[in-house]
Design an enzyme around this catalytic site. Structure first.
Site, short mmCIF file in Angstrom:
data_model
loop_
_atom_site.label_atom_id
_atom_site.label_comp_id
_atom_site.label_asym_id
_atom_site.label_seq_id
_atom_site.Cartn_x
_atom_site.Cartn_y
_atom_site.Cartn_z
N ASP A 166 0.86 -1.18 0.00
CA ASP A 166 0.00 0.00 0.00
C ASP A 166 0.90 1.24 0.00
O ASP A 166 2.10 1.14 0.26
CB ASP A 166 -0.88 -0.03 1.26
CG ASP A 166 -1.79 1.18 1.37
OD1 ASP A 166 -2.32 1.61 0.35
OD2 ASP A 166 -1.93 1.69 2.49
N LYS A 167 0.33 2.40 -0.31
CA LYS A 167 1.14 3.62 -0.32
C LYS A 167 0.92 4.44 0.96
O LYS A 167 1.82 4.59 1.78
CB LYS A 167 0.81 4.49 -1.54
CG LYS A 167 1.70 5.74 -1.65
CD LYS A 167 1.31 6.62 -2.81
CE LYS A 167 0.10 7.47 -2.49
NZ LYS A 167 0.37 8.53 -1.50
N THR A 168 -0.29 4.94 1.15
CA THR A 168 -0.56 5.84 2.27
C THR A 168 -0.48 5.08 3.60
O THR A 168 -1.20 4.12 3.82
CB THR A 168 -1.95 6.47 2.12
OG1 THR A 168 -2.03 7.10 0.85
CG2 THR A 168 -2.19 7.50 3.22
N ARG B 269 -0.80 15.89 -1.92
CA ARG B 269 -2.24 15.58 -1.99
C ARG B 269 -2.99 16.89 -2.14
O ARG B 269 -2.84 17.80 -1.32
CB ARG B 269 -2.68 14.84 -0.72
CG ARG B 269 -2.01 13.50 -0.55
CD ARG B 269 -2.14 12.99 0.86
NE ARG B 269 -3.50 12.68 1.23
CZ ARG B 269 -4.05 11.47 1.12
NH1 ARG B 269 -3.34 10.47 0.65
NH2 ARG B 269 -5.29 11.25 1.49
N ARG C 6 -5.85 4.18 -8.06
CA ARG C 6 -7.31 4.18 -8.03
C ARG C 6 -7.87 2.78 -7.81
O ARG C 6 -8.80 2.34 -8.46
CB ARG C 6 -7.87 4.76 -9.34
CG ARG C 6 -7.52 6.22 -9.61
CD ARG C 6 -8.06 7.13 -8.54
NE ARG C 6 -8.03 8.54 -8.92
CZ ARG C 6 -8.11 9.53 -8.05
NH1 ARG C 6 -8.19 9.25 -6.76
NH2 ARG C 6 -8.10 10.79 -8.44
N LYS D 299 -7.33 -4.89 -5.10
CA LYS D 299 -6.00 -5.22 -4.59
C LYS D 299 -5.87 -6.73 -4.41
O LYS D 299 -4.84 -7.32 -4.77
CB LYS D 299 -5.77 -4.51 -3.24
CG LYS D 299 -5.65 -3.00 -3.33
CD LYS D 299 -5.34 -2.40 -1.97
CE LYS D 299 -5.14 -0.89 -2.03
NZ LYS D 299 -4.76 -0.31 -0.74
N ASP E 238 -1.42 -1.08 5.98
CA ASP E 238 -1.68 -0.64 7.35
C ASP E 238 -3.14 -0.38 7.64
O ASP E 238 -3.50 -0.14 8.79
CB ASP E 238 -0.88 0.65 7.63
CG ASP E 238 -1.44 1.84 6.88
OD1 ASP E 238 -1.51 2.93 7.46
OD2 ASP E 238 -1.80 1.68 5.70
N ASN F 22 -8.56 -1.32 4.43
CA ASN F 22 -8.70 -1.56 3.00
C ASN F 22 -7.60 -2.47 2.45
O ASN F 22 -7.65 -2.87 1.29
CB ASN F 22 -8.70 -0.23 2.24
CG ASN F 22 -7.44 0.57 2.49
OD1 ASN F 22 -6.78 0.41 3.52
ND2 ASN F 22 -7.08 1.43 1.57
N ASP F 23 -6.61 -2.78 3.26
CA ASP F 23 -5.53 -3.68 2.83
C ASP F 23 -5.73 -5.11 3.31
O ASP F 23 -4.96 -5.99 2.94
CB ASP F 23 -4.18 -3.16 3.34
CG ASP F 23 -3.87 -1.75 2.89
OD1 ASP F 23 -4.09 -1.46 1.70
OD2 ASP F 23 -3.43 -0.93 3.71
#
Length: 1139
Positions: A411-413, A582, A764, A770, A791, A794-795
Site C-alpha cells: 500500500d502507499k498511504t 495531496r 485508483r 488489490k 496498514d 482496505n488492505d
C-alpha cells in the site's frame, strides 16, 4: 400492528426465519392496543472465539491430528503391531506417536486456553444498564437485546446499539472504529431526534418505544430500521434509523461524556462477530516439499516390504530352509493360506521398516517454527520507540516463506508514507500562499476551509495518549477528525491567520486576523463519500447570508464550477500532484432563502426514505452541489517513511518485484514511486489508464505496450520498464468480453507485460481489486510466492490473499496488523524481516527437513540389508530401546538447536548484500536433485555402517579372549557408528558455533553412551528379558571395535567432505565465497592484531606527528583508514595522540 414475520407454510418445529426483528426498548410491553407483544428469543451477549470446550477437546483434537497423513500412518502401524505378531514391540511406534500427539495437543490446547481467557475477559467486562430508573452494574455476557445501557467516554461498546441520547446538546457523539474498519479517526453519530431529550435514567423509565430493523447483516456500513415512539397519541411516531444511528460493538466512545443506547444485536449476531472470518490455512512451499518427499519415502517403504516379502518366499521354497529342525511349524501355521501368510509378512516388514518415515520431524518442525518466531519478536532493531511496539508474529507456520518472496505488494498511504499530513501551500485566485505568509484579501477562501470540515476541538492534553494540536491563549486544544487531511488544513489556516475555535450550540466560531470571533450557524453537513469524493456544509452568517462551501478532489470539483480562475488553479493542482502532494479544491455558492429551503426539503425527504436511502441522498447531493465559484486549491504532504526508499531498493536487488497498490490518483502515486526509488529517472513508464483507453481501444493499447516490452528487437534500447495501471482499466483487463473472446481475454497479455516490468504501480484501486491483483499473480503459471503489506482495513483483503501477509501498526487502526501473519511497526523493518530473518529461517528449516530424511535412511537401510543375512525372518537389527529413542532423544536436540540458531552468514552481510537472497530463491535448497543427493548419502552411509561392521565381524578373533560377538553386538556396533556419524555430519554443517551448540551436540553423544552403559549394565526388574545385558560394555572392551567405529565414521563422512571441497573450489556460490572471505578475514584479523599492534602503533605515531594533527576528529579518520590493515583499537591511537 407491524407485519414483522414471514412465517407462512412452516412445518412444526421449524424455525421462524424472518427478515426483520422487533425490539422493545427496556424490554417493556407496548401500550394496550398499540400492537401485539410478541417476545422473541435472541442469543446472549457472549463472544466465543475458542475452538474447543473442556468436554470436546480430546475427541476433536485427536480427530484433527489424525487427519494428517503421517499421524494416521503411524496409528495404522501401531494398530498392526498390536494385532499381529510383528518383529518389534508396539512401544517403538506407539511412544513416538504418543509424544508427537501429546506435544501438539498441549500446544493447541494452550493456544485455545488463551482464546478462552480473552473471551472471558470480554464477556465478564462490566457494563452499566438502566433498569427501573436506576443504573445497575452487570457483566457484558448478561446483556439482552432491548436493554438500555449507559456508556461513558473512552469505553468500548459491548454490543451493537442504537443511539438514543448523548451528553451533547446537539445529540451527537464521536466514535473511533479502529478495531472494526481500521480507521482511527473520529466519526460522528446521531441520536434519534425524539429521544435525544431523554438525559436521565428516570426519563428512560417512562420511554415506551419499539424498533423494527433488519436481521443481523455483516455489512458494517449498512443498516435499515425504524423506531416507533408511543405517546398519548393514538398512532406512534415513526422515525427512520440508519447507519448514522448504529454504534457497533468494538468501537470506542470519544470526546463525549456519556451516551444512552439500546442493545439491538448481541453476542455472535453483532456485526463484528459476523465479520470475523477464520483465516484460511496458508501452507508454505517447504511444507509442500515435505509432503512430496513423504510420498516418495512411503513408496520406498512399500517397495522394501514387497521385495523382502517376495524374497522370503523364494528363500523358503527349499523345505530345509522353510522348516529347519530347530523351528518346526505348528499345525495352525501350516493350515493358513499362503496369501494370508504373505499379507501378514508384508505388514510385518512394513512395521520393521516404518522408521524411514520420520514422525518426529513434524513435531520438531512445529517446535522450530514456534520457538523460532520469538527471534522476530525479540529483535531490538525491529522495535519502534515512537510507537513503543515490537514486531509481532500472528502465525509461525510461514517463517521460512519469508525467505522465498518473489512479489511484494505494498500500500502507499501509511505504508510507504507516514500518513502524517502537513500543510504545504494553498493557491487562491492564482496566487500561492505558504504557511506563516502574510495574506491580504482572499478571506472567503480561508473562512471556507475553517468551516467546511468535521474537525472537533478537544480541550485536553492528550488524544488517545498522543500529544497533538494547537496552542491557544488560555488553554491547550487539540484538533481531532475523521481525516488527517482536514486537521492539516485547519492547522494550516491557523498559521495563515484564521483559527477555528469550536462548535458550540450549532454555531462554528472562527478567530480571524484581527482577533475577532466570527460565528456561523451550521445548518447542514453533506458528508464525504468515496463516490462523490467531496463534502459540503451549509452555514448562515451573522448577517443572515447563506453559504454552501464545498471541498473535494479536483476531478469532482472542476466539472461543477461555473466561474473562478480555473486554469491557473488547475495548473497549480497538476504541478503539486507531480510533486507528490495531496491536493483538494475549494469552491462555494451563495444561496438565497428560497434555494436554502428547497435544499432542506430535498435533504429531509431523502433522509426519511425507508427504501434506497443512500441512492436518494446521492441524488439530492448531486442536485445541491453545483454552479460553484472556484476559490482555490490546497496541497498537503504525506512524507515518505524513514528508509522506505532504501528498503525498496534492497528488495529489488534481492530479486523481488515490488508493486504499489493504492487508491490515490496517478500523479500523486507516481511521484511517491519516484521518491521511493521504485521508479528511477531511467525507467521508461508505460501507461494502461482510462485516459489512454479513451483515446485508443484497450486492445490496441495492450498490444502496443506488449510489443514495446516483450518483443526483444523493440525493447533492446531500454530494459528497465515501469507500468502504471488504474482500477477502471484493470477491471476491463480482468473481465472477459462476451462479444469477442479472441480479443476479450487480455489476462495472459497483461501478465506477460507485468513479468517484464521491473516495477508496477496500480492506482485508483478498490480494496477488492488489490486482492484480485494478488490472486492473479499467485495463480500465474510460475506460481510465485507473494507478500502483501499494508496498514489499513482496505488492505486486509490483499493481506489475507497473499502467501504472506504483513500488517503495519500505523495510524489507520490495527485491523491490518490483526489479520496479518506478521505485524511490524514501520515499513523499513520489512528489509530485515525478509533479507535476514527470512533467509535464516529458510536455510535452517531446509537443512532440518533434508537432515531428517537423511538420518532416517541411514538408520533403517541397514535393517533392510540385514534381512538378506537372516533369512528374511524379520529379525530386528537394533534393540527396542534404540528404535524408540533414536529420533526422540539421541538425534533430535542437535538438529532442533541447529534449526533455531544457525547463521551461515553474518546478518550484517545479509543486510548489506541483498543479492544473497537470490541464492535461496524458488525453494532452491529443497529441489529434487538436492533431495536425491541427501537420500543417496544416507544409503551410502548405511552401506558403510553395515558392510564395514560385517567384514570386521568375519574376524573370528575379534576379542582378546577369542570370544565372538552375537547379533545384538553387531546391531549395537552399527547403531553406535550411525549415531556418531549423523551427529558429526550436523556438526560439520554448522557454521555458527556457540557454547549451546557444543553442549547439545557433544552432550547428545555423551547421553547415548551413558544410556547404553546403564541400559546394558543394570538388570532392570520391569523387563521380562534383557537381551542387551553387558552387550555395550563388552563391545567397548574390544580394541578392534574402537578402531572400526573410528574408521567407519571417517569413511562415512569422507564423500560429503570431498564433494563440498570440490564444489566450493570449482563452482562456489555467492554465499560460499562470502563464507570463505569471512573466515579469511577473521583469521587475518586475529593474527595481525596479535603480532602487529606495537609495530603499527610506532608507524602511526610517526604519521600522526608528521601530519601535525590538530583535532581528535582527524585522528579518528586516520584510524578508520588504517584499521583494515592492523585491526588496531581506537584507544591505542588516542594514547599515542595524547602522548
Amino acid at each position: 400492528t407491524v407485519s414483522a414475520f414471514n412465517n407462512t407454510n412452516q412445518c412444526a418445529g421449524e424455525e421462524n426465519w424472518v427478515d426483520t426483528r422487533t425490539v422493545y426498548i427496556g424490554n417493556k410491553e407496548p401500550p394496550p392496543g398499540a400492537e401485539a407483544y410478541i417476545p422473541q428469543r435472541y442469543p446472549d451477549n457472549r463472544i466465543i472465539s475458542s475452538k474447543y470446550t473442556f468436554w470436546n477437546f480430546v475427541p476433536k483434537n485427536l480427530f484433527e491430528q489424525f487427519r494428517r497423513i503421517a499421524n494416521f500412518y503411524f496409528l495404522i502401524i501401531f494398530l498392526v503391531q498390536l494385532i499381529i505378531d510383528t518383529p518389534t514391540s508396539p512401544i517403538t511406534s506407539g511412544l513416538p506417536l504418543f509424544f508427537v500427539i501429546t506435544v501438539t495437543a498441549i500446544k493447541q490446547g494452550y493456544e485455545d486456553w488463551l482464546r478462552h481467557k480473552a473471551d472471558n475477559a470480554i464477556n465478564q467486562c462490566p457494563v452499566h444498564e438502566v433498569q427501573h430508573g436506576k443504573v445497575i452494574r452487570k457483566q457484558s455476557r448478561k446483556l439482552r437485546v432491548g436493554d438500555v445501557v449507559l456508556i461513558k467516554e473512552d469505553e468500548t461498546f459491548p454490543c451493537d446499539l442504537i443511539l438514543l441520547s448523548t451528553s451533547r446538546e446537539d445529540g451527537t457523539c464521536f466514535v473511533t472504529t479502529a478495531s472494526l474498519d481500521g480507521e482511527s479517526s473520529h466519526k460522528t453519530y446521531y441520536a434519534v431526534q425524539d429521544t435525544k431529550a431523554f438525559i436521565t435514567e428516570e426519563d428512560f423509565d417512562t420511554l415506551q418505544a419499539s424498533i423494527e430493523c433488519e436481521q443481523p447483516q455483516p455489512d458494517l456500513y449498512k443498516f435499515v430500521g425504524r423506531i416507533n415512539i408511543y405517546s398519548d397519541r393514538n398512532e406512534p411516531i415513526a422515525r427512520p434509523l440508519g447507519s448514522e444511528n448504529l454504534l457497533l460493538r468494538g468501537a470506542t466512545l470519544k470526546n463525549t461524556q456519556h451516551i444512552y443506547a439500546v442493545a439491538i444485536y448481541t453476542g455472535m449476531e453483532t456485526k463484528m462477530a459476523l465479520n470475523y472470518q477464520s483465516k484460511s490455512q496458508k501452507r508454505s512451499a517447504v511444507e509442500k516439499s515435505m509432503n512430496a518427499y513423504l510420498i516418495v519415502y512411503l513408496c520406498i517403504l512399500i517397495s522394501k516390504a514387497l521385495i523382502n516379502t517376495v524374497l522370503k518366499y523364494v528363500w523358503q521354497a527349499d523345505p530345509d530352509k522353510d522348516e529347519p529342525f530347530y523351528n518346526q511349524k505348528t499345525d495352525t501355521e501350516r493350515q493358513r493360506h499362503i496369501l494370508i501368510r504373505a499379507f501378514t509378512d508384508f505388514l510385518a516388514f512394513m512395521v520393521l521398516f516404518n522408521y524411514i518415515i520420520p514422525v518426529s520431524m513434524y513435531v520438531t518442525v512445529e517446535m522450530q517454527k514456534f520457538l523460532g518466531s520469538y527471534f522476530i519478536m525479540w529483535d531490538d532493531e525491529m522495535f519502534d520507540e515512537e510507537l513503543g511496539e515490537r514486531a509481532q508474529v500472528n502465525t509461525s507456520d510461514l517463517n521460512e516463506e519469508l525467505g522465498q518472496v518473489e512479489y511484494v505488494f505494498t500500500d502507499k498511504t501509511g505504508t510507504l508514507t507516514e500518513n502524517n499530513m502537513e500543510f504545504i501551500e494553498c493557491c487562491v485566485d492564482g496566487y500561492v500562499y505558504v504557511p506563516d505568509a502574510i495574506c491580504n484579501g482572499q478571506e472567503l477562501f480561508f473562512r471556507a476551509l475553517c468551516l467546511c470540515h468535521t474537525v472537533q476541538v478537544k480541550e485536553e492534553e492528550t488524544v488517545d495518549g498522543i500529544k497533538m494540536g494547537i496552542h491557544q491563549n488560555k488553554a491547550t486544544s487539540f484538533y481531532i477528525s475523521s481525516s488527517p487531511d482536514e486537521v492539516a488544513l485547519v492547522e494550516g489556516m491557523k498559521r495563515l491567520g484564521f483559527t477555528y475555535l469550536r462548535l458550540k450550540d450549532s454555531h462554528m466560531e472562527i478567530l480571524n486576523r484581527e482577533d475577532e470571533v466570527e460565528r456561523f450557524e451550521l445548518l447542514e453537513v453533506l458528508t464525504f463519500d468515496s463516490v462523490r469524493r467531496r463534502m459540503s456544509v451549509i452555514v448562515r452568517s451573522t448577517t443572515g447570508e447563506y453559504y454552501l462551501f464545498c471541498k473535494g478532489a479536483d476531478s469532482s470539483i472542476f466539472p461543477r464550477v461555473i466561474s473562478g480562475k480555473v486554469e491557473q488553479v488547475k495548473a497549480r493542482v497538476e504541478h503539486n500532484a507531480v510533486e507528490g502532494l495531496r491536493t483538494l479544491c475549494v469552491a462555494y455558492r451563495k444561496l438565497s432563502v428560497a434555494q436554502y429551503e428547497e435544499t432542506c426539503h430535498l435533504l429531509n425527504s431523502a433522509k426519511l426514505a425507508l427504501q434506497d436511502r443512500d441512492r436518494k441522498l446521492a441524488e439530492a447531493y448531486d442536485l445541491i452541489e453545483k454552479d460553484f465559484v472556484l476559490l482555490g486549491a490546497t496541497a498537503v504532504e504525506d512524507r515518505l517513511q524513514d528508509k522506505a526508499a532504501d528498503t525498496i531498493e534492497s528488495l529489488q536487488k534481492a530479486g523481488m518485484k515490488v508493486w504499489v497498490l493504492t487508491g490515490d490518483k496517478m500523479e500523486t502515486a507516481a511521484a511517491t514511486c519516484y521518491a521511493s526509488k521504485l521508479f528511477r529517472r531511467s525507467t521508461q513508464i508505460l501507461e494502461l489508464t482510462t485516459k489512454r483507453t479513451e483515446e485508443q481501444s484497450l486492445h490496441d493499447v495492450l498490444l502496443c505496450v506488449y510489443l514495446c516490452v516483450c518483443v526483444p528487437s523493440l525493447s533492446a534500447d531500454c530494459v528497465d520498464y515501469g507500468l502504471i495501471i488504474d482500477g477502471a482499466t484493470l477491471s476491463a483487463v480482468l473481465k472477459p468480453s462476451q462479444e469477442d473472446s479472441s480479443q476479450g481475454n487480455y489476462k495472459e497479455i497483461f501478465l506477460e507485460i507485468c513479468r517484464n516490468c521491473s516495477a508496477v504501480l496500480c492506482c485508483r484501486m478498490a480494496p477488492l481489486q488489490k486482492a484480485q491483483i494478488v490472486k492473479l499473480i499467485k495463480s500465474s503459471p510460475e506460481h510465485p510466492i507473494t507478500l502483501a503489506i499494508g496498514d489499513g482495513a482496505n488492505d486486509v483483503s490483499m493481506i489475507l490473499e497473499a502467501h504472506v501477509g504483513i500488517g503495519i501498526m500505523g495510524k489507520e487502526g490495527r485491523q491490518a496488523a490483526r489479520n496479518s501473519d506478521y505485524a511490524i511497526p514501520k515499513f523499513k523493518h520489512l528489509k530485515k524481516m525478509l533479507l535476514v530473518h527470512g533467509h535464516y529461517y529458510y536455510i535452517r528449516i531446509s537443512e532440518l527437513v533434508q537432515y531428517f530424511f537423511y538420518k532416517n535412511v541411514a538408520f533403517i537401510f541397514p535393517q533392510f540389508l540385514y534381512q538378506f543375512f537372516c533369512g528374511f525372518s524379520q529379525q530386528p537389527l537394533y534393540d527396542t530401546a534404540y528404535l524408540t529413542l533414536y529420533n526422540i532423544s539421541f538425534t533430535s536436540l542437535p538438529i532442533l538447536l541447529f534449526s533455531l540458531i544457525e547463521q551461515h552468514i553474518n546478518m550484517d552481510i545479509l543486510k548489506k548484500d541483498p543479492s544473497l537472497y537470490r541464492d535461496i530463491a524458488k525453494n532452491s535448497l529443497l529441489r529434487w536433485p538436492i533431495f536425491i543427493y541427501w537420500t543417496f548419502l544416507g544409503v551410502f552411509d548405511a552401506v558403510v555402517f553395515f558392510f564395514g561392521s560385517y567384514f570386521l565381524f568375519n574376524n573370528s578373533t575379534f576379542t582378546s579372549n577369542g570370544q565372538m560377538f552375537g547379533n545384538w553386538t553387531f546391531g549395537t556396533l552399527v547403531f553406535t557408528v550411525l549415531v556418531f556419524t549423523v551427529t558429526l555430519k550436523l556438526a560439520m554443517d554448522t557454521h555458527y558455533w556457540t557454547w549451546i551448540n557444543h553442549f547439545v551436540i557433544w552432550g547428545s553423544l555423551l547421553f547415548f553412551v551413558i544410556f547404553s552403559l546403564l541400559w546394558g549394565g543394570i538388570i532392570w526388574p520391569f523387563l521380562n528379558y534383557q537381551r542387551m545385558y553387558y552387550v555395550f560394555i563388552q563391545m567397548l572392551s574390544s580394541g578392534p571395535a574402537w578402531l572400526s567405529i573410528i574408521l567407519l565414521i571417517v569413511t562415512s563422512l569422507l564423500p560429503d567432505v570431498v564433494k563440498k571441497v570440490v564444489c566450493r573450489a570449482l563452482w562456489p556460490t555467492t554465499t560460499e565465497r562470502i563464507q570463505v572471505g569471512e573466515r579469511t578475514h577473521t583469521h587475518t584479523h586475529t593474527h595481525t592484531h596479535t603480532l602487529c599492534t606495537e609495530e603499527h602503533a610506532h608507524m602511526l605515531t610517526f604519521k600522526i606527528r608528521g601530519l601535525h594533527v590538530h583535532s581528535v576528529y582527524t585522528v579518528y579518520h586516520i584510524y578508520m583508514y588504517h584499521r583494515d590493515f592492523s585491526c588496531m583499537l581506537p584507544v591505542d591511537i588516542f594514547q599515542v595522540f595524547f602522548k
